[in-house]
Structure formats: structure tokens, C-alpha cells
Design a protein around this motif. Structure first.
Motif, short mmCIF file in Angstrom:
data_model
loop_
_atom_site.label_atom_id
_atom_site.label_comp_id
_atom_site.label_asym_id
_atom_site.label_seq_id
_atom_site.Cartn_x
_atom_site.Cartn_y
_atom_site.Cartn_z
N LYS A 59 6.91 -41.09 38.90
CA LYS A 59 6.10 -39.95 39.33
C LYS A 59 5.35 -40.28 40.61
N GLU A 110 6.45 -38.33 44.17
CA GLU A 110 5.56 -37.24 44.55
C GLU A 110 4.48 -37.62 45.56
N GLU A 142 4.74 -35.82 49.03
CA GLU A 142 4.48 -34.39 49.04
C GLU A 142 3.07 -34.04 48.59
N ALA A 143 2.28 -35.02 48.24
CA ALA A 143 0.94 -34.74 47.72
C ALA A 143 0.07 -34.11 48.81
N SER A 144 -0.50 -32.97 48.46
CA SER A 144 -1.41 -32.31 49.39
C SER A 144 -2.68 -31.95 48.62
N TYR A 192 -4.69 -33.75 44.02
CA TYR A 192 -3.33 -34.21 43.79
C TYR A 192 -3.18 -35.69 44.15
N ILE A 193 -3.69 -36.07 45.30
CA ILE A 193 -3.63 -37.47 45.72
C ILE A 193 -4.46 -38.34 44.78
N SER A 253 -5.08 -37.78 41.63
CA SER A 253 -4.40 -37.93 40.34
C SER A 253 -3.27 -38.95 40.43
N LEU A 254 -2.55 -38.98 41.55
CA LEU A 254 -1.49 -39.98 41.72
C LEU A 254 -2.07 -41.39 41.84
#
Length: 172
Positions: free
Chosen positions: A122, A126, A129-131, A135-136, A138-139
Motif C-alpha cells: 500500500k 500509493e 499519488e498521495a495528495s 493522505y500522506i 496516513s501512509l
């Protein structure tokens, strides 16, 4: 997968259509990838057993199997455990091979045939493409969870090797 589905399809692990991508494929790929590491390190651990120790067991009348099971394996146990843990660490850190064959689906299913996702796949697939900060974030949090799992496995392995060495050193 077709044979497993037709013969063991009554079990939840083997239900569903066999696509060729999924947990079973990823597990087989990881098993194949860690075999050379485990065997190479295990071979070196077994070769580190002194020849005099082997010959002493044989001189006492032990069979070849008794020599291996009572002299060689107890002596190199920590090396064998280290080899397995090194292979497990390799499997935990593998990203791209698993990403290619696991299917990248975000559905929890009990079937080994179903596609899935791992934390490493994951993050790898991803992150570009994280924007957005959420989102960033969470990654990065997922990467931190993966780091914590890897750290726990390494600490457990170190404690296991330390225990094996200390038990062997006290003569128990």
C-alpha cells in the motif's frame, strides 16, 4: 489453485474463483524468495560446528543421526534460529514482488485466492499519488506501523537467540 479449489473448496480458505493473484500467490513467492537466505545461513551455521565435536560423538559409538541430533543441532541452534528470523525479516520487508502478485484489493476475505493488500504494498503503490496532508500522513503512519512490527520481530529474535546462547552456556 484450481486443484485446491476443487478438492478443498468446502473450506473457507479455498473458496472463490482462482484468479492467479492473491494471498496464495504472494505466500508462494515469498516462500521461494526466503529459501536461499535461510539455507545459506543455516549451512554456514552447521559448518561452524567444530569437526572434533562431530568426531567425538562418532567415536563414542553414536550413529550419524545421533551425532547430528545430539551434537550438531544443539551447537548451531542459535544460528538456525537466526537464519529463520533473517528470512522472516526478508519476507516482512519485501515490497515489490508482493505488490505485483497480491492484487491490491482492500477487501478482507478468508479465502487465499482473493486479492488483498499488505502494508508495504500500500505504501509503495500509493505514495506517489498521495495528495493532501491527511493522505500522506496516513501512509507515513502505515510505514511507522510496519517499522514497529519489524522492530518487534527483531527484538523477539534477539531475545530468542540470547536465551538460546545463555541456556547453552550454563550447561542446561
Amino acid at each position: 489453485e484450481t486443484w485446491l479449489g476443487s478438492n478443498l473448496g468446502f473450506l473457507p480458505l479455498f473458496q472463490g474463483p482462482p484468479f492467479g493473484v492473491g494471498f496464495l500467490s504472494a505466500g508462494i513467492i515469498l516462500a521461494i524468495m526466503v529459501i536461499p537466505i535461510i539455507t545459506a545461513v543455516s549451512r554456514e551455521a552447521v559448518r561452524a560446528v567444530p569437526l572434533t565435536q562431530r568426531e567425538a560423538m562418532l567415536a563414542l559409538g553414536a550413529t550419524r543421526w545421533e551425532m547430528i541430533s545430539r551434537s550438531v543441532l544443539p551447537y548451531c541452534r542459535s544460528g538456525l534460529v537466526g537464519a529463520v528470523i533473517l528470512g522472516l525479516g526478508r519476507a516482512l520487508g519485501e515490497t515489490m514482488a508482493v505488490t505485483m502478485v497480491i492484487g491490491n484489493a482492500y477487501v478482507l476475505s478468508p479465502s487465499l485466492f482473493s486479492p488483498g493488500s499488505t502494508i508495504a504494498s500500500k505504501v509503495a503503490s500509493e505514495f506517489n499519488e498521495a495528495s493532501g496532508d491527511l493522505y500522506i500522513g496516513s501512509l507515513i503512519e502505515l510505514a511507522l506501523v510496519l517499522f514497529a512490527i519489524t522492530l518487534l520481530v527483531n527484538v523477539a529474535a534477539r531475545l530468542l537467540v540470547w536465551r538460546t546462547v545463555s541456556v547453552r552456556g550454563t550447561g542446561e
